[in-house]
Design a protein around this motif. Structure first.
Motif, PDB file in Angstrom:
ATOM      1  N   SER A   1       0.733  -1.351  -0.012  1.00  0.00           N
ATOM      2  CA  SER A   1       0.079  -0.062  -0.153  1.00  0.00           C
ATOM      3  C   SER A   1       0.915   1.321  -0.055  1.00  0.00           C
ATOM      4  O   SER A   1       0.101   2.164  -0.357  1.00  0.00           O
ATOM      5  N   GLN A   2       2.060   0.946   0.254  1.00  0.00           N
ATOM      6  CA  GLN A   2       3.031   2.221   0.501  1.00  0.00           C
ATOM      7  C   GLN A   2       3.710   2.426  -1.035  1.00  0.00           C
ATOM      8  O   GLN A   2       4.637   3.551  -1.327  1.00  0.00           O
ATOM      9  N   SER A   3       3.391   1.610  -1.817  1.00  0.00           N
ATOM     10  CA  SER A   3       4.084   1.901  -3.097  1.00  0.00           C
ATOM     11  C   SER A   3       3.651   2.988  -3.779  1.00  0.00           C
ATOM     12  O   SER A   3       2.580   3.573  -3.898  1.00  0.00           O
ATOM     13  N   LEU A   4       4.688   3.639  -4.588  1.00  0.00           N
ATOM     14  CA  LEU A   4       4.810   4.776  -5.458  1.00  0.00           C
ATOM     15  C   LEU A   4       4.285   4.663  -6.929  1.00  0.00           C
ATOM     16  O   LEU A   4       3.737   5.488  -7.446  1.00  0.00           O
TER      17      LEU A   4
ATOM     18  N   ASN B   1       2.792   4.107 -10.165  1.00  0.00           N
ATOM     19  CA  ASN B   1       1.489   4.548 -10.756  1.00  0.00           C
ATOM     20  C   ASN B   1       0.699   5.546 -10.018  1.00  0.00           C
ATOM     21  O   ASN B   1      -0.493   5.976  -9.993  1.00  0.00           O
ATOM     22  N   GLN B   2       1.558   6.229  -8.976  1.00  0.00           N
ATOM     23  CA  GLN B   2       1.072   7.360  -8.118  1.00  0.00           C
ATOM     24  C   GLN B   2       1.678   8.781  -8.317  1.00  0.00           C
ATOM     25  O   GLN B   2       2.825   8.760  -8.920  1.00  0.00           O
ATOM     26  N   PRO B   3       0.945   9.916  -7.919  1.00  0.00           N
ATOM     27  CA  PRO B   3       1.774  11.108  -8.141  1.00  0.00           C
ATOM     28  C   PRO B   3       2.990  10.978  -7.308  1.00  0.00           C
ATOM     29  O   PRO B   3       3.130  10.570  -6.261  1.00  0.00           O
TER      30      PRO B   3
ATOM     31  N   ILE C   1       3.901  11.197 -12.693  1.00  0.00           N
ATOM     32  CA  ILE C   1       3.441   9.960 -12.245  1.00  0.00           C
ATOM     33  C   ILE C   1       4.672   9.004 -12.132  1.00  0.00           C
ATOM     34  O   ILE C   1       5.324   8.829 -13.312  1.00  0.00           O
TER      35      ILE C   1
ATOM     36  N   ARG D   1       6.478   5.760 -12.830  1.00  0.00           N
ATOM     37  CA  ARG D   1       6.251   4.812 -13.442  1.00  0.00           C
ATOM     38  C   ARG D   1       7.254   3.485 -13.162  1.00  0.00           C
ATOM     39  O   ARG D   1       7.047   2.533 -13.715  1.00  0.00           O
TER      40      ARG D   1
END
Length: 137
Positions: free
Chosen positions: A2-5, A7-9, A113, A115
């Motif tokens: 849940s802490q993965s960056l 595909n997140q801003p 984002i 990648r």
């Protein structure tokens, strides 16, 4: 996790002190290379980062970011570095990106984002090219 960056801003790109000219990152993908001058795996990855900067310069900006003191990074001359360097002794970006070991890279597309995040050894030119040509979602 849940802490993965992935595909997140991306976290705010805070680079500390630039060692040389600050690169233009607007409209480009940024590959942040977290490294130290004393790490053998980091030194090994430098030539790959040089190649990425050279081969993909129209789309990509490689930034080498070290949490070492500015003087230590500036005095490093064991090998040629063809990408932008910054020293952030406070480790601001490393902390916000969850970096706990080096070398590590964070690939942020032109839209901000994340990648790719991980060891640079798992990223190669073919994978990088694919990530750079991936259409925006």
């Amino acid at each position: 996790s849940s802490q993965s960056l992935l595909n997140q801003p991306a976290p705010k790109l805070e680079f500390g002190k630039w060692l040389g000219e600050r690169p233009e990152t607007q409209g480009k993908t940024v590959l942040v290379f977290f490294w130290t001058t004393w790490s053998a795996p980091c030194r090994k990855a430098i030539s790959e980062m040089n190649t990425y900067q050279k081969d993909f310069h129209d789309q990509l900006v490689v930034v080498g970011l070290s949490a070492q003191e500015e003087k230590e990074v500036a005095d490093f001359n064991d090998m040629k570095i063809d990408f932008a360097l910054a020293a952030d002794s406070k480790g601001t970006l490393a902390k916000s990106a969850g970096v706990t070991s080096v070398p590590q890279v964070l690939l942020i597309d032109a839209q901000g984002i994340v990648r790719y995040v991980g060891h640079p050894g798992a990223l190669n030119a073919a994978a990088l090219k694919k990530l750079l040509t991936k259409p925006a979602e």
